[in-house]
Design a protein around this motif. Structure first.
Motif, PDB file in Angstrom:
ATOM      1  N   SER A  31       0.800  -1.227   0.000  1.00 38.84           N
ATOM      2  CA  SER A  31       0.000   0.000   0.000  1.00 38.84           C
ATOM      3  C   SER A  31       0.833   1.277   0.000  1.00 38.84           C
ATOM      4  N   ASP A  32       2.112   1.198  -0.364  1.00 37.64           N
ATOM      5  CA  ASP A  32       2.957   2.397  -0.387  1.00 37.64           C
ATOM      6  C   ASP A  32       2.356   3.497  -1.260  1.00 37.64           C
ATOM      7  N   ALA A  33       1.914   3.117  -2.470  1.00 34.14           N
ATOM      8  CA  ALA A  33       1.364   4.122  -3.380  1.00 34.14           C
ATOM      9  C   ALA A  33       0.078   4.726  -2.825  1.00 34.14           C
ATOM     10  N   ILE A  34      -0.747   3.883  -2.210  1.00 36.76           N
ATOM     11  CA  ILE A  34      -1.995   4.370  -1.617  1.00 36.76           C
ATOM     12  C   ILE A  34      -1.691   5.333  -0.482  1.00 36.76           C
ATOM     13  N   VAL A  35      -0.763   4.932   0.388  1.00 37.10           N
ATOM     14  CA  VAL A  35      -0.386   5.770   1.525  1.00 37.10           C
ATOM     15  C   VAL A  35       0.138   7.122   1.046  1.00 37.10           C
ATOM     16  N   LYS A  36       0.943   7.097  -0.001  1.00 34.50           N
ATOM     17  CA  LYS A  36       1.511   8.339  -0.536  1.00 34.50           C
ATOM     18  C   LYS A  36       0.419   9.245  -1.082  1.00 34.50           C
ATOM     19  N   GLU A  37      -0.497   8.684  -1.843  1.00 36.96           N
ATOM     20  CA  GLU A  37      -1.566   9.486  -2.426  1.00 36.96           C
ATOM     21  C   GLU A  37      -2.498  10.051  -1.359  1.00 36.96           C
ATOM     22  N   LEU A  38      -2.721   9.271  -0.300  1.00 36.72           N
ATOM     23  CA  LEU A  38      -3.584   9.744   0.776  1.00 36.72           C
ATOM     24  C   LEU A  38      -2.856  10.715   1.698  1.00 36.72           C
ATOM     25  N   GLY A  39      -1.550  10.761   1.582  1.00 36.34           N
ATOM     26  CA  GLY A  39      -0.773  11.740   2.328  1.00 36.34           C
ATOM     27  C   GLY A  39      -0.439  11.356   3.751  1.00 36.34           C
ATOM     28  N   TYR A  40      -0.528  10.055   4.105  1.00 36.24           N
ATOM     29  CA  TYR A  40      -0.221   9.638   5.465  1.00 36.24           C
ATOM     30  C   TYR A  40       1.289   9.459   5.647  1.00 36.24           C
ATOM     31  N   LYS A  41       1.748   9.788   6.857  1.00 36.20           N
ATOM     32  CA  LYS A  41       3.153   9.590   7.208  1.00 36.20           C
ATOM     33  C   LYS A  41       3.246   9.208   8.676  1.00 36.20           C
ATOM     34  N   ALA A  42       4.430   8.770   9.086  1.00 42.28           N
ATOM     35  CA  ALA A  42       4.606   8.246  10.442  1.00 42.28           C
ATOM     36  C   ALA A  42       4.193   9.253  11.511  1.00 42.28           C
ATOM     37  N   SER A  43       4.470  10.536  11.278  1.00 40.33           N
ATOM     38  CA  SER A  43       4.179  11.556  12.289  1.00 40.33           C
ATOM     39  C   SER A  43       2.686  11.828  12.461  1.00 40.33           C
ATOM     40  N   ASP A  44       1.850  11.227  11.610  1.00 38.20           N
ATOM     41  CA  ASP A  44       0.397  11.383  11.747  1.00 38.20           C
ATOM     42  C   ASP A  44      -0.182  10.466  12.817  1.00 38.20           C
ATOM     43  N   PHE A  45       0.662   9.568  13.374  1.00 39.38           N
ATOM     44  CA  PHE A  45       0.198   8.547  14.302  1.00 39.38           C
ATOM     45  C   PHE A  45       1.119   8.493  15.526  1.00 39.38           C
TER      46      PHE A  45
END
Length: 439
Positions: free
Chosen positions: A127-141
């Protein structure tokens, strides 16, 4: 017992009742799908039905999920989310064959210690591409959580919820011992002083058990507080039998020896005793905040006390994961991603079911704190919470920890002997997992 962790509890129960087998989890395969791209959570393709497997089979969580899905479906004319509820253990058992036949779900939710197993079995889409498009990163959690969805350098999970342990307190029982219900112990000295005051009044202040719920989770919290860890960095060797582990388990055993806890506490006996006014303290998960048996004015919650040299607390998590069916429809994966983003943005109400939203922006919002004031003590713990170990097949090795805790609490073995014996069994299981899954 929290139904979400039934898989781990079943594994531990089998280990306790029948002896630990050395068979690794079923399944096989290497790697997952190549991923699918979405555009910021929007989906403009043809109408699709997205099948969504989850383990929320009853209670507040199922009610909340039904309302959220209904709201999403009514506002997205080209996506129909079809939730399918089943036991968590059944998801693990049924997904491999269903996915191989192209009949699995398009989306699922998994606990943090299941993600790597599913990925190694080839059940999930990278899901790397999905995560990138959705804009999620480690600091969001919360710290360390996002990385638990990674297997062999690829992202497979998107965090959804977290469930830290806390200290539940029966205020009326404290008052019987002359302890102010507003002075909740936060350190070793104060906690022991309160336990002694309770004992002097004929009250055993904390009931310690040797089960997953909640003895294992208490032991793991104490292990981290004493500076230890469950496994080494590459999860090839158990380390829960370190001096820190012995200190942690000895603390628990001593509570029984000193009469602060009864011996042979039954499964869930500690929370039931708290509800019945027989004990003052219970280390338990945030899910108990939705337990209607806890009388509103009788109880409160606080962070677990710091018994060791540093703060530490056990927490589980759940993650969204996109499924790698044979012939998986990319439109369905894209639509599932849109649903995930929508759910993350509407996750405040999820706290009503006894789980904290994983997304920092939602969890730390003033609206969540205002709606669910009982959750405030758990919010402060996430900066030092420890989440599940990430490695294929890890639940079978985790189950040995419960065996060790149980044997020591029941007086069958010393804490050191119990931990050493089960760590050796865990090492065998970890080696078999490496051989089966390839790392």
């Amino acid at each position: 017992m929290k139904k979400g962790f039934a898989r781990r509890a079943i594994a531990a129960t089998v280990a306790l009742g029948m002896g630990m087998t050395l068979a690794a989890c079923s399944g096989g395969g290497s790697g997952g799908g190549s991923g699918s791209s979405v555009q910021s959570g929007t989906y403009k393709g043809p109408k699709v039905t997205v099948t969504f497997w989850n383990g929320w089979t009853g209670g507040d969580q199922q009610t909340i999920l039904t309302k959220l899905v209904s709201e999403f479906n009514s506002s997205h004319k080209n996506i129909v989310i079809k939730p399918v509820e089943m036991q968590w253990a059944d998801i693990s058992a049924k997904m491999p064959l269903a996915i191989k036949a192209g009949k699995g779900p398009d989306l699922t939710v998994a606990h943090g210690d299941d993600i790597a197993t599913y990925a190694a079995q080839g059940l999930l889409v990278k899901s790397d591409a999905i995560v990138k498009e959705l804009g999620y990163k480690a600091s969001d959690f919360p710290p360390g959580l996002f990385e638990h969805g990674v297997y062999q350098g690829a992202q497979y999970g998107i965090p959804w919820s977290v469930t830290p342990l806390g200290l539940y307190v029966n205020k009326s029982v404290l008052q019987k011992a002359g302890i102010s219900p507003t002075d909740i112990p936060a350190d070793k000295t104060t906690y022991l002083n309160d336990l002694q005051k309770l004992k002097d009044k004929g009250i055993q202040g904390e009931w310690v058990d040797g089960y997953v719920f909640t003895g294992t989770f208490e032991f793991e919290s104490l292990l981290w507080q004493y500076g230890g860890d469950l496994f080494n960095k590459d999860v090839s060797k158990a380390t829960f039998n370190s001096p820190a582990g012995v200190q942690a388990l000895t603390w628990m055993v001593d509570l029984v020896k000193k009469g602060y806890s009864p011996a042979k506490v039954a499964q869930d006996g500690n929370i039931n005793a708290l509800i019945a006014g027989k004990t003052a303290f219970n280390w338990n998960g945030i899910w108990q905040t939705s337990n209607t048996a806890l009388l509103k004015d009788q109880w409160t919650a606080a962070p677990v006390p710091q018994i060791g040299t540093q703060k530490g607390v056990w927490s589980s998590s759940t993650d969204w994961a996109f499924v790698n069916n044979k012939g998986q429809d990319k439109n369905k994966t894209q639509a599932a991603a849109a649903f995930v983003e929508w759910m993350e943005n509407h996750s405040t109400v999820w706290a009503g079911g006894g789980e904290l939203p994983a997304a920092n922006k939602t969890r730390n919002s003033s609206s969540l704190a205002a709606q669910y004031p009982n959750l405030k003590p758990f919010l402060s713990e996430l900066d030092y919470a420890h989440f599940e170990t990430t490695a294929p097949g890890i639940p079978n090795a985790e189950a040995t920890i419960t065996v060790a805790v149980n044997n020591a609490i029941l007086g069958k073995q010393s804490p050191k002997d119990a931990l050493d014996q089960q760590a050796a069994k865990a090492d065998q299981l970890l080696a078999q997992n490496k051989q089966q899954y390839g790392g």
